[in-house]
Design an enzyme around this catalytic site. Sequence first.
Site, PDB file in Angstrom:
ATOM      1  N   ASP A 155      -1.661  -1.038  -3.809  1.00  0.00           N
ATOM      2  CA  ASP A 155      -2.800  -1.015  -3.197  1.00  0.00           C
ATOM      3  C   ASP A 155      -2.967   0.386  -2.608  1.00  0.00           C
ATOM      4  OD1 ASP A 155      -5.361  -1.866  -2.112  1.00  0.00           O
ATOM      5  OD2 ASP A 155      -4.223  -2.156   0.153  1.00  0.00           O
ATOM      6  N   HIS A 156      -4.165   1.098  -2.760  1.00  0.00           N
ATOM      7  CA  HIS A 156      -4.561   2.443  -2.147  1.00  0.00           C
ATOM      8  C   HIS A 156      -3.602   3.623  -2.660  1.00  0.00           C
ATOM      9  CE1 HIS A 156      -8.445   1.717  -0.198  1.00  0.00           C
ATOM     10  NE2 HIS A 156      -7.832   0.657   0.261  1.00  0.00           N
ATOM     11  N   ASP A 183      -6.721   5.032  -5.880  1.00  0.00           N
ATOM     12  CA  ASP A 183      -7.678   5.330  -5.139  1.00  0.00           C
ATOM     13  C   ASP A 183      -8.196   6.800  -4.977  1.00  0.00           C
ATOM     14  OD1 ASP A 183      -9.498   5.610  -3.017  1.00  0.00           O
ATOM     15  OD2 ASP A 183      -8.277   5.093  -1.402  1.00  0.00           O
ATOM     16  N   THR A 241      -5.638  -6.103   8.217  1.00  0.00           N
ATOM     17  CA  THR A 241      -5.416  -6.130   9.678  1.00  0.00           C
ATOM     18  C   THR A 241      -5.580  -7.537  10.559  1.00  0.00           C
ATOM     19  OG1 THR A 241      -6.476  -3.969   9.558  1.00  0.00           O
ATOM     20  CG2 THR A 241      -6.853  -4.974  11.803  1.00  0.00           C
ATOM     21  N   GLU A 257     -11.770   2.500  -6.895  1.00  0.00           N
ATOM     22  CA  GLU A 257     -12.758   2.671  -5.869  1.00  0.00           C
ATOM     23  C   GLU A 257     -13.813   3.647  -5.979  1.00  0.00           C
ATOM     24  OE1 GLU A 257     -12.504   3.604  -1.095  1.00  0.00           O
ATOM     25  OE2 GLU A 257     -11.145   2.037  -1.639  1.00  0.00           O
ATOM     26  N   HIS A 312     -12.787  -4.359   0.143  1.00  0.00           N
ATOM     27  CA  HIS A 312     -11.623  -4.006   0.864  1.00  0.00           C
ATOM     28  C   HIS A 312     -12.222  -3.993   2.460  1.00  0.00           C
ATOM     29  CE1 HIS A 312      -8.733  -1.697  -1.533  1.00  0.00           C
ATOM     30  NE2 HIS A 312      -9.617  -2.481  -2.504  1.00  0.00           N
ATOM     31  N   GLY A 313     -11.516  -3.862   3.673  1.00  0.00           N
ATOM     32  CA  GLY A 313     -11.905  -3.952   4.919  1.00  0.00           C
ATOM     33  C   GLY A 313     -12.402  -5.472   5.179  1.00  0.00           C
ATOM     34  N   SER A 368       0.686  -1.255   0.062  1.00  0.00           N
ATOM     35  CA  SER A 368       0.192  -0.117  -0.190  1.00  0.00           C
ATOM     36  C   SER A 368       0.800   1.294  -0.046  1.00  0.00           C
ATOM     37  CB  SER A 368      -0.906   0.067   1.365  1.00  0.00           C
ATOM     38  OG  SER A 368      -0.067   0.245   2.467  1.00  0.00           O
ATOM     39  N   HIS A 384     -12.030  -0.446   6.871  1.00  0.00           N
ATOM     40  CA  HIS A 384     -10.970  -0.823   7.148  1.00  0.00           C
ATOM     41  C   HIS A 384     -10.657  -0.667   8.709  1.00  0.00           C
ATOM     42  CE1 HIS A 384     -10.139   0.775   2.789  1.00  0.00           C
ATOM     43  NE2 HIS A 384      -9.836  -0.402   2.949  1.00  0.00           N
TER      44      HIS A 384
END
Length: 281
Positions: free
Chosen positions: A83-84, A105, A230, A135, A205-206, A50, A177
């Site tokens: 990512d992101h 993103d 996470t 996104e 996501h998340g 990320s 997230h």
Amino acid sequence: MPLVTTAELFTRARNRGQGLPAFNVLHLETIEAIAAGAERTGTGVVLQISQNCVRYHGGLAPLAAASRAVAESSSAPLSLHLDHAEDLDLVREALDLGFSSVMYDGATLDYPENVARTVTAVSAAHAVGAIVEAELGEIGGKDGAHAPGVRTDPAEAARFAADTGVDALAVAVGSSHAMLERTAELDTDLIAAIAAAVPVPLVLHGSSGVPDASIQAGIRSGMVKVNISTQLNKMFTAGVRERLGAQPDLVDSRKYLGAGRDRLADEVARLVDVLTMVTTA
């Protein structure tokens, strides 16, 4: 084996009616653990780096090189994904480094600017044979992501995909997230509606805050790529804490980081099974 492309992994997952596991990299131990977990299952997964991780390490190239080296010595098919990324220069750098997919993103931007910037990313990626995830519908903090105003609208998603030419679309459907508890519930009716309206694969996501059964229901409803970070961090930290708790005099970081790596690899293998033992057929 050599890196595979994320596009190949998307195709394989969609053809099999399965989820595509995508795991975030934080450091070398993470990369090694993800590869080890994937090897146990024989399933291809996405290694994700990320923009926040790049900021932590002070640059993309060293971690990208480590990811490539681990992937090329692994028996599992692994791809490399940015990512992101909110910075188009970082997108370009990732493409120069051989990433086969990038996520631009622009979810916090207004619609016209999100489209314009995403088109720029798509043009750069397609020029080198890479694909772009974007996104729509902000997947933000724990409370905000569950408010109706931040859910992705199917008609807008279809318009966005057509306007940008993206290859995959991350959508807001109830996850959030950085959740430490797995209590989020996905809106499977919304997922199905978006999947019916949008020709490209959908990305969740998340996912760390979503129970296994709900993730599987989301895949059956049309979700494909499932991002997890996470939950892996929780397992890595639990392994480190357990080792230090049992041996508080340890000073050799390899011994407790190794314990974290082993715990993370176990969770990767478990999650791969959760995501790929689903069939939408």
